[in-house]
Design an enzyme around this catalytic site. Structure first.
Site, PDB file in Angstrom:
ATOM      1  N   TYR A  75     -32.592 -29.890   2.216  1.00 32.23           N
ATOM      2  CA  TYR A  75     -31.135 -29.737   2.149  1.00 32.23           C
ATOM      3  C   TYR A  75     -30.711 -29.609   0.688  1.00 32.23           C
ATOM      4  O   TYR A  75     -30.974 -30.481  -0.135  1.00 32.23           O
ATOM      5  CB  TYR A  75     -30.506 -30.971   2.774  1.00 32.23           C
ATOM      6  CG  TYR A  75     -29.031 -30.951   3.031  1.00 32.23           C
ATOM      7  CD1 TYR A  75     -28.555 -30.853   4.331  1.00 32.23           C
ATOM      8  CD2 TYR A  75     -28.101 -31.082   2.008  1.00 32.23           C
ATOM      9  CE1 TYR A  75     -27.203 -30.873   4.601  1.00 32.23           C
ATOM     10  CE2 TYR A  75     -26.750 -31.095   2.262  1.00 32.23           C
ATOM     11  CZ  TYR A  75     -26.299 -30.990   3.565  1.00 32.23           C
ATOM     12  OH  TYR A  75     -24.952 -31.009   3.821  1.00 32.23           O
ATOM     13  N   TYR A 106     -24.972 -22.365   5.134  1.00 40.71           N
ATOM     14  CA  TYR A 106     -24.757 -23.809   5.127  1.00 40.71           C
ATOM     15  C   TYR A 106     -24.294 -24.211   6.516  1.00 40.71           C
ATOM     16  O   TYR A 106     -23.107 -24.240   6.802  1.00 40.71           O
ATOM     17  CB  TYR A 106     -23.718 -24.203   4.074  1.00 40.71           C
ATOM     18  CG  TYR A 106     -23.440 -25.679   4.034  1.00 40.71           C
ATOM     19  CD1 TYR A 106     -24.356 -26.552   3.462  1.00 40.71           C
ATOM     20  CD2 TYR A 106     -22.265 -26.211   4.563  1.00 40.71           C
ATOM     21  CE1 TYR A 106     -24.112 -27.916   3.421  1.00 40.71           C
ATOM     22  CE2 TYR A 106     -22.010 -27.566   4.522  1.00 40.71           C
ATOM     23  CZ  TYR A 106     -22.928 -28.417   3.955  1.00 40.71           C
ATOM     24  OH  TYR A 106     -22.687 -29.772   3.915  1.00 40.71           O
TER      25      TYR A 106
END
Length: 393
Positions: free
Chosen positions: A292, A343
């Protein structure tokens, strides 16, 4: 093997996603995006959606499982799970929670999902809730520290200073994501390569983060289908097994005045050892990583805390050639990640880890029997996940 483990107890049978859009540009409502991704995951698994009997998500996803169940025509809903706190740090924990429900007989087929439509609900990364100030904000807002980049920059700046790491290390992380996105037609940044000159010329957001150190904001949805491991061979695709999962936080990480014991940290110091202990493997066994990227500096710290290199080796290890598939020392974010694919609050990383183990990634790593997913560096709680092939069990 201890009975108190998720190792080898559940497997991913299907993955699905929508088209990924720039924030606010989805033509569809968020609920429709969620349903589209779920149906795509079911089609990938070769199942009827009515076989689903559980849902799992994180970060207060707005798409209520009871409503999803009604829309999909499920005969019954047996489990409904939500990972509390941590924002994108919950992307791996949501998978672990779904697997735990299957392992304990609370469900047979769990869909884990995340959906965002910012045109409908407002920009996801924008500062909000500041009409009244309490908790952490009381220590930050009076000094103009309003947004996530400002808050996390302080931790990263401290880490870079303490260990003598240059901006080239963060640049390599960003360039690796953009490089892999050029091979991935799903990626929002497909066809928009990044080179050193463009990175170095990009504007500062807040030191040490330039524009390309920061994740995108996107609309879309992604989902996976989890089933009991004993059923894994009954599906069209190569089984992808859960090897290990962990979630949590180090001591005093959430103290309001930013005075945790390990301030310059991605918060995996206590979480990564639990992950490896459950999986029964170590960093050397991992062939590919999906981390991430809220910001590249968090990736840097997270890789250290997962044992891939020492802090003092950051400049040497984090070079572009080391992070590229197929032959880099540690291929990273092989679909483009939060920086360049989309995202989807980190959940697209789980789908890419599945593709790596299956051998179907657009940037396939040479070693892909074990794929690591790292969720949400620098938040609390964080989570992580190890997925692997049958050969690793």
């Amino acid at each position: 093997m201890s009975a108190r483990t998720l190792r080898g107890r559940a497997a991913v049978a299907g993955v699905g996603e929508t088209t990924y859009f720039r924030h606010g540009q989805s033509p569809d409502a968020e609920f429709k995006l969620a349903l589209t991704a779920i149906l795509a995951a079911c089609a990938d698994a070769g199942i009827d959606a009515r076989e689903i009997d559980g849902f799992s998500s994180y970060s207060d996803d707005r798409n209520d499982p009871t409503r999803l169940a009604a829309a999909l025509g499920l005969p019954r809903l047996r489990t409904s799970l939500m990972q509390w706190g941590g924002g994108g740090g919950g992307c791996c924990a949501a998978v672990a929670n779904g697997a735990a429900a299957i392992a304990t007989g609370q469900a047979e087929c769990v869909v884990v999902y995340r959906a965002l439509a910012q045109g409908q609900f407002g920009r996801f990364g924008q500062t909000g809730g500041i009409d009244t100030i309490s908790g952490e904000k009381a220590y930050l807002m009076p000094y103009g520290v309003l947004s996530p980049p400002q808050r996390f920059a302080m931790r990263v700046q401290r880490y870079l200073h303490d260990h003598g790491i240059g901006h080239e290390a963060m640049r390599a992380i960003a360039m690796a994501s953009y490089h892999h996105a050029q091979a991935n037609p799903r990626a929002v940044m497909h066809g928009k390569p990044l080179d050193e000159a463009r990175y170095d010329a990009s504007r500062w957001i807040v030191e040490p983060f330039r524009l390309f150190d920061c994740c995108m904001e996107n609309d879309g949805a992604a989902a996976i289908v989890l089933v009991d491991a004993e059923r894994a061979r009954d599906f069209p695709h190569k089984p992808v097994y859960l090897l290990g999962a962990a979630s949590g936080s180090g001591p005093r990480f959430g103290t309001h005045a930013h005075n945790s014991v390990h301030y310059a940290s991605a918060n995996f110091g206590t979480v990564a050892p639990d992950l490896y202990a459950m999986a029964g493997i170590g960093p050397a066994d991992v062939g590919v990583v999906q981390s991430y990227e809220n910001f590249t500096g968090g990736v840097l710290m997270a890789l250290v805390e997962h044992g891939f290199f020492a802090p003092e080796e950051g400049n040497e290890f984090l070079t572009l050639e080391n992070l590229l598939a197929p032959t880099g020392r540690l291929p990273l974010n092989t679909s483009g990640g939060n920086l360049a694919e989309c995202y989807m609050h980190g959940f697209e990383l789980v789908l890419e880890a599945v593709r790596q183990v299956r051998g179907t990634s657009t940037s396939q790593a040479a070693r892909s029997d074990v794929a690591l997913v790292i969720g949400g560096p620098m938040v609390s709680p964080v989570s992580n996940l190890l997925l692997g092939s049958e050969a690793v069990l």
